[in-house]
Scaffold this motif. Structure first.
Motif, PDB file in Angstrom:
ATOM      1  N   LEU A 108       0.817  -1.223   0.000  1.00  0.00           N
ATOM      2  CA  LEU A 108       0.000   0.000   0.000  1.00  0.00           C
ATOM      3  C   LEU A 108       0.847   1.267   0.000  1.00  0.00           C
ATOM      4  O   LEU A 108       0.567   2.213   0.753  1.00  0.00           O
ATOM      5  N   PRO A 109       1.880   1.356  -0.823  1.00  0.00           N
ATOM      6  CA  PRO A 109       2.737   2.555  -0.765  1.00  0.00           C
ATOM      7  C   PRO A 109       2.012   3.830  -1.131  1.00  0.00           C
ATOM      8  O   PRO A 109       2.201   4.878  -0.491  1.00  0.00           O
ATOM      9  N   GLN A 110       1.149   3.785  -2.151  1.00  0.00           N
ATOM     10  CA  GLN A 110       0.436   4.992  -2.580  1.00  0.00           C
ATOM     11  C   GLN A 110      -0.525   5.463  -1.501  1.00  0.00           C
ATOM     12  O   GLN A 110      -0.623   6.671  -1.225  1.00  0.00           O
ATOM     13  N   ALA A 111      -1.234   4.517  -0.866  1.00  0.00           N
ATOM     14  CA  ALA A 111      -2.180   4.887   0.187  1.00  0.00           C
ATOM     15  C   ALA A 111      -1.464   5.476   1.386  1.00  0.00           C
ATOM     16  O   ALA A 111      -1.939   6.438   2.010  1.00  0.00           O
ATOM     17  N   ILE A 112      -0.302   4.939   1.720  1.00  0.00           N
ATOM     18  CA  ILE A 112       0.449   5.441   2.870  1.00  0.00           C
ATOM     19  C   ILE A 112       0.985   6.843   2.594  1.00  0.00           C
ATOM     20  O   ILE A 112       0.879   7.743   3.440  1.00  0.00           O
ATOM     21  N   VAL A 113       1.544   7.048   1.403  1.00  0.00           N
ATOM     22  CA  VAL A 113       2.082   8.368   1.048  1.00  0.00           C
ATOM     23  C   VAL A 113       0.969   9.414   1.049  1.00  0.00           C
ATOM     24  O   VAL A 113       1.157  10.540   1.513  1.00  0.00           O
TER      25      VAL A 113
END
Length: 376
Positions: free
Chosen positions: A275-280
């Motif tokens: 979930l890199p995009q959601a975390i960023v």
């Protein structure tokens, strides 16, 4: 011919516990020791959480037994409950309208941020909504899953929300506040420093809290293993069945390490990588929500006639975890009972109304999403 001997079940079990709990627990204790030695606020909890979070983030297993997790929450809840005197109980009732308003504020900000978060995170709107609500990690993940939301994303974002608030807020209040940290050990009615609870009274209190918590958890009460001991100990202390006292300091340290361990263990590598995009996208939104509620808390403290400190109300309005924020208030010498009251009202409100509220919101054009469907 080579003969392979199957390991004995006891050996396999011991190896599993060593890798899954004993070794990372040792890392958590070392982290707590270092953080506390540096004089940082909430050192045992934060040090354990950071050390365990790094351990889990690099892909190593970390999981505490359920009874130990519950015991940590029980000790924290009971320790705050012992602060409740008749005077404090009356004060909590007086703050009830503001508590309800603060719960509504957290939910409102989450709703307003949901379309923006969904757009930049790549998540569907149902998942974005349940990710931002200021509820418990487990409760929001379970409720959201019933509305076709992504359980893993909800758990990850809530862990990050609590981690951010617990890491940043105590440090900020520690730097801004000149108050001492011994207020929690003083009876507000007499000004006398409270003694440790006797061993017999402690054993009876823990057993009673465990029994009632087990019953309320079976009945579906949110945050039962924290709220129930707080209510039980608070009732006994408020009725003066128990003398003015507090739990042994060593027991509170152990509870902080357990709570920190559980928080850090949620930062699993697989979930974070998925979930890199959601975390960023989520981190700045969560920080902005945290700042907004803090500003409102300071304004309320400025105009309130009770004389309560802005730091206490910032902790009460904050969207951090209930146990963590209560421990922060306790560690910094602020009104932990009032902070716990704010978070209890918000937890109950969010857990009860999150699902029905989404059912109505999802009918509005700005919340409609073909990827998010209501359960039939």
């Amino acid at each position: 011919m080579t003969i392979y001997l199957k390991p004995a079940p006891s050996q396999v079990g011991l190896t599993r516990w060593w890798r899954l709990f004993l070794l990372p627990a040792g890392v958590a204790v070392v982290g707590g020791c270092i953080w506390n030695a540096l004089g940082m606020p909430l050192g045992w909890l934060l040090g354990a959480a950071i050390a365990t979070g790094i351990w889990a983030a690099v892909g190593l297993p970390a999981q505490a037994p359920k009874p130990l997790q519950r015991a940590g929450l029980l000790i924290v809840g009971a320790s705050v409950g012992l602060w409740i005197t008749p005077q404090v109980a009356h004060e909590l009732l007086g703050w009830l309208p503001i508590m309800v308003a603060s719960a509504g504020l957290g939910v409102t900000l989450a709703i307003l941020a949901t379309p923006v978060f969904a757009r930049f995170s790549g998540l569907d709107k149902a998942t974005a909504y349940f990710c931002l609500l200021p509820g418990g990690v487990i409760e929001m993940a379970e409720i959201g899953e019933g509305y076709r939301a992504n359980r893993a994303a909800i758990a990850a974002l809530h862990a990050i929300r609590v981690g951010l608030i617990v890491t940043l807020l105590p440090a900020a209040l520690f730097l801004l506040s000149a108050s001492g940290s011994n207020q929690g050990a003083v009876d507000e009615g007499t000004g006398v420093v409270a003694a440790d609870l006797s061993l017999n009274s402690l054993a009876v209190l823990v057993a009673l809290c465990a029994l009632v918590s087990w019953i309320t958890a079976r009945l579906g009460m949110p945050s039962a293993w924290f709220l129930t001991p707080l209510i039980v100990a608070g009732g006994l202390s408020g009725a003066q069945v128990l003398p003015s006292s507090h739990l042994p300091y060593g027991l509170l340290i152990a509870a902080q390490v357990v709570v920190g361990f559980n928080l850090g263990a949620k930062f699993k590598r697989d979930t974070l990588k998925a979930l890199p995009q959601a975390i960023v996208a989520g981190v700045p939104i969560l920080v902005l929500i945290g700042l907004a509620v803090s500003v409102v808390a300071v304004v309320v403290a400025r105009f309130a006639s009770s004389g309560e400190t802005p730091e206490t109300l910032v902790l009460g309005f904050s969207v951090g975890g209930m146990a963590e924020m209560t421990l922060t208030a306790q560690a910094l010498g602020h009104n932990a009972a009032l902070v716990a009251g704010f978070h209890a009202i918000r937890a109950l409100s969010v857990n009860l109304f999150a699902g029905p509220l989404w059912t109505r919101l999802s009918r509005l054009p700005c919340f409609q999403d073909p990827r998010s469907q209501r359960p039939s």
